[in-house]
Design a protein around this motif. Structure first.
Motif, PDB file in Angstrom:
ATOM      1  N   MET A 249      21.684  -2.062 -21.756  1.00 39.62           N
ATOM      2  CA  MET A 249      22.222  -3.507 -21.629  1.00 39.62           C
ATOM      3  C   MET A 249      21.273  -4.795 -21.392  1.00 39.62           C
ATOM      4  O   MET A 249      21.595  -5.908 -22.110  1.00 39.62           O
ATOM      5  N   ARG A 250      20.326  -4.290 -20.758  1.00 39.75           N
ATOM      6  CA  ARG A 250      19.354  -5.449 -20.230  1.00 39.75           C
ATOM      7  C   ARG A 250      18.566  -6.033 -21.554  1.00 39.75           C
ATOM      8  O   ARG A 250      17.980  -6.912 -21.466  1.00 39.75           O
ATOM      9  N   THR A 251      18.559  -5.026 -22.496  1.00 39.83           N
ATOM     10  CA  THR A 251      17.632  -5.435 -23.542  1.00 39.83           C
ATOM     11  C   THR A 251      18.504  -5.328 -24.810  1.00 39.83           C
ATOM     12  O   THR A 251      17.962  -5.606 -25.996  1.00 39.83           O
ATOM     13  N   ARG A 277      10.130  -1.795 -25.330  1.00 42.56           N
ATOM     14  CA  ARG A 277      10.599  -3.029 -24.507  1.00 42.56           C
ATOM     15  C   ARG A 277      11.020  -2.524 -23.316  1.00 42.56           C
ATOM     16  O   ARG A 277      10.940  -3.210 -22.066  1.00 42.56           O
ATOM     17  N   ILE A 278      11.703  -1.351 -22.923  1.00 41.67           N
ATOM     18  CA  ILE A 278      12.249  -0.794 -21.814  1.00 41.67           C
ATOM     19  C   ILE A 278      11.057  -0.452 -21.008  1.00 41.67           C
ATOM     20  O   ILE A 278      11.020  -0.482 -19.782  1.00 41.67           O
ATOM     21  N   ILE A 305      12.354   7.818 -24.518  1.00 41.04           N
ATOM     22  CA  ILE A 305      11.359   7.677 -23.566  1.00 41.04           C
ATOM     23  C   ILE A 305      10.905   9.049 -23.244  1.00 41.04           C
ATOM     24  O   ILE A 305       9.645   9.420 -23.461  1.00 41.04           O
ATOM     25  N   GLN A 306      11.673   9.871 -23.113  1.00 41.14           N
ATOM     26  CA  GLN A 306      11.350  11.295 -22.841  1.00 41.14           C
ATOM     27  C   GLN A 306      11.512  12.198 -23.636  1.00 41.14           C
ATOM     28  O   GLN A 306      12.414  12.088 -24.650  1.00 41.14           O
ATOM     29  N   SER A 307      10.914  13.309 -23.921  1.00 40.66           N
ATOM     30  CA  SER A 307      11.125  14.449 -24.769  1.00 40.66           C
ATOM     31  C   SER A 307      12.585  15.039 -24.457  1.00 40.66           C
ATOM     32  O   SER A 307      12.895  14.662 -23.285  1.00 40.66           O
TER      33      SER A 307
END
Length: 329
Positions: A249-251, A277-278, A305-307
């Motif tokens: 939501m923030r991005t 960006r996150i 971000i994570q696998s």
């Protein structure tokens, strides 16, 4: 407003520099009508969804095979996990909030830019269908809580108890410590975001969830938020997100992915940039966010971000589950 003198002056400059280009040649938008410049060839019909969802994809593909629209397909597809009590992060059987209530969020978006959404909805097994009703039968985009429930009942949806014995037992076990810490790839958060391209080349999307397990009462994540959990622009493509919704939501994550594709990025490049960006602003070691995207040509991309984030693709009657690329290996 441009007056006559100003207009003539501009015309004179144009005559002196007939081939001068002020800035780079536009690759994704026409300076005349502001319409995106993309290939017009119709993409092969396809369905793509977050996580391992072959049954959901099969239902979506069946809708397309019957001549249904991409909108019909995504609704039919995500209704499968909504009614599956074994899927504990969406619909019937979803893990409750910390007060023991199962609350659901969902949104849907069609090829015309129409959208419908419900948040904090209780007692209705298929919030995605309520979201579609909001889109098609009201002047609004989003209904929430009691208002969403009353609307659903007025449309003939059945009021049900969505808390299964298994989810209730998990909640009572959690109450012993009441420790709140989302676990990467275990709480799948939105559970399913789905995008489809139909036989006419139109794109639609859907997203549905019961949200974070044992969340604060009233918490709403990114899944029902147009532009966060889901966004579709039929001229460009569509995107959806999964993971910790607050970060998406923030991005304005899904909107960002589509806009990056509008600027010329491939779906894969757009998903990667949105994740970065996150990453640039968060301590990302213990959080998961993943993006999934498809463009008008049927190209797709996925990144997290994570696998551990995977997606399900159905195309040319073949369905495959694939692990997405990730920032952390």
């Amino acid at each position: 407003m441009v007056n006559r003198r100003r207009f003539l002056a501009l015309g004179s400059l144009a005559g002196l520099f007939p081939t001068l280009s002020f800035g780079a040649k536009p690759s994704v938008a026409s300076p005349i009508d502001n319409k995106p410049v993309i290939e017009t060839a119709t993409a092969t019909p396809m369905v793509i969804s977050t996580w391992k969802q072959p049954k959901a994809n099969a239902a979506a593909q069946a809708a397309l095979d019957k001549g249904g629209s991409a909108l019909d397909a995504v609704e039919a597809g995500v209704r499968i996990p909504e009614s599956d009590p074994k899927d504990t992060s969406v619909g019937y059987g979803g893990r409750p909030d910390r007060d023991g209530h199962v609350t659901l969020d969902a949104c849907i978006m069609d090829e015309k830019g129409n959208a419908g959404s419900v948040t904090f909805l209780e007692h209705i097994k298929h919030p995605i269908s309520v979201a579609r009703a909001v889109m098609e039968k009201t002047p609004h985009v989003m209904l929430s809580g009691e208002g969403a429930l009353n609307f659903a009942l007025s449309q003939g949806f059945k009021k049900e108890n969505l808390l299964t014995k298994e989810s209730e037992a998990a909640w009572k076990k959690w109450l012993k410590t009441a420790k709140y810490k989302p676990v990467v790839n275990i709480e799948r958060h939105d559970t399913i975001g789905m995008l489809a391209i139909d036989n006419k080349g139109n794109i639609s999307g859907a997203c549905t969830t019961s949200g974070l397990a044992f969340k604060m009462r009233g918490r709403v994540g990114d899944s029902p938020i147009i532009g966060a959990g889901l966004f579709v622009d039929n001229d460009i493509g569509g995107a959806c997100a999964t993971g910790l919704g607050e970060l998406v939501m923030r991005t304005c994550g899904s909107f960002l992915v589509v806009e990056l594709m509008r600027q010329g990025r491939t779906p894969q490049q757009a998903c990667e940039e949105a994740a970065l960006r996150i990453i640039k602003k968060q301590d990302y070691k213990d959080i998961q966010v993943g993006f999934l995207a498809v463009n008008k040509k049927g190209e797709f991309g996925a990144y997290s971000i994570q696998s551990g984030f995977n997606y399900t693709l159905t195309k040319n009657k073949k369905t495959e589950v694939t692990d997405a690329k990730s920032y952390l290996k």
